[in-house]
Design an enzyme around this catalytic site. Structure first.
Site, mmCIF file in Angstrom:
data_model
loop_
_atom_site.group_PDB
_atom_site.id
_atom_site.type_symbol
_atom_site.label_atom_id
_atom_site.label_comp_id
_atom_site.label_asym_id
_atom_site.label_seq_id
_atom_site.Cartn_x
_atom_site.Cartn_y
_atom_site.Cartn_z
ATOM 1 N N LYS A 81 0.832 -1.223 0.000
ATOM 2 C CA LYS A 81 0.000 0.000 0.000
ATOM 3 C C LYS A 81 0.857 1.261 0.000
ATOM 4 O O LYS A 81 0.725 2.134 0.859
ATOM 5 C CB LYS A 81 -0.955 0.001 1.195
ATOM 6 N N GLY B 267 -7.866 -13.612 5.243
ATOM 7 C CA GLY B 267 -6.833 -13.727 6.268
ATOM 8 C C GLY B 267 -7.307 -14.489 7.481
ATOM 9 O O GLY B 267 -7.246 -15.717 7.536
ATOM 10 N N ARG B 268 -7.837 -13.725 8.467
ATOM 11 C CA ARG B 268 -8.189 -14.333 9.764
ATOM 12 C C ARG B 268 -9.080 -15.561 9.685
ATOM 13 O O ARG B 268 -8.859 -16.505 10.457
ATOM 14 C CB ARG B 268 -8.796 -13.259 10.681
#
Ligand code: C5P
Length: 237
Positions: free
Chosen positions: A63, A208-209
């Site tokens: 980013k 992700g999680r």
């Protein structure tokens, strides 16, 4: 069977934990995202190892945002690694500089539109101009495409709107903020299921999680891959 529409975010503390997770997930997962949280924990070395030793595709989620000259230099340096995707912020001057830095390399530059963890109140706090988030995202995506971005990062809730833009032809849409039915949201606010994201035009989903924090990451990844192959379950809520 692996399916590179699923990108697993390796948001674990260091390269060793990332490698262990990737080994646990095995052949089912072929695309990994390495982000800022792993930068000081050997993230670039892990990217290299997953690519060279394990044949995985790599998305480096940095980013980046800075003046053009600095972006160009940073991307030129990062493009020495064998990476597939790199994120920069979607501001046109940043995208143009990143494309310049990546020239001659297969690295795809993805532009961040508006983080999927932000809602209108967060944008107000950041002095981002008035407007509905989907409209602002579509406008930022269009400007990023015009500046040369190979694709954008957006919430799955905005994927259909972006896919409909004339400037989006041939461009990638990659969506984080993806949650299987029943999964905890964490700090994500603009979410959809894996099947919904793909049905709305995403090329890849980033998860992700729901995978790395699961008691059984392999089972969690397999369930998502099953949903991608058989979307009815994820579309029915
Ligand atoms: O754990 P979770 O599935 O929410 O992880 C989503 C991943 O996608 C994180 O690594 C986060 O940094 C990233 N991401 C995001 N929103 C964006 C861009 C990237 O959540 N707009």
């Amino acid at each position: 069977m692996s399916d590179d529409r699923l990108i697993v975010a390796l948001d674990v503390p260091n390269a060793l934990a990332g490698l262990q997770l990737a080994e646990q997930l095995g052949d089912a997962v072929s695309f990994y995202k390495i982000g800022l949280g792993m930068l000081t924990g050997g993230g670039l070395a892990l990217a290299d190892e997953l690519k060279r030793e394990h044949g995985k595709r790599i998305f480096l989620d940095m980013k980046l945002f800075d003046i053009g000259a600095t972006i160009e230099a940073a991307v030129r340096g990062l493009a020495q690694y064998d990476l597939d995707f790199l994120t920069v912020h979607g501001d046109p001057h940043v995208v143009r500089a990143a494309k310049e830095g990546a020239s001659g390399k297969p690295l795809k530059i993805l532009a961040v539109t508006i983080l999927t963890s932000l809602d209108r109140a967060d944008l107000d706090a950041g002095l981002i101009r008035a407007g509905d988030i989907p409209d602002l995202v579509a406008e930022r995506a269009g400007r990023a495409f015009e500046a040369g971005a190979d694709g954008v990062i957006a919430s799955p809730q905005e994927a259909a709107m972006i896919r409909a833009l004339p400037t989006a032809a041939g461009k990638l849409i990659v969506t984080p903020g993806v949650r299987p039915v029943g999964a905890a949201l964490g700090d994500q606010k603009r979410v959809a299921t894996p099947a919904e994201a793909i049905a709305d035009g995403a090329d890849h989903i980033v998860v992700g999680r729901p995978i790395w924090a699961a008691d059984n990451p392999e089972a969690a990844a397999t369930a998502i891959l099953d949903e991608l192959r058989n979307p009815q379950a994820g579309l029915s809520q």
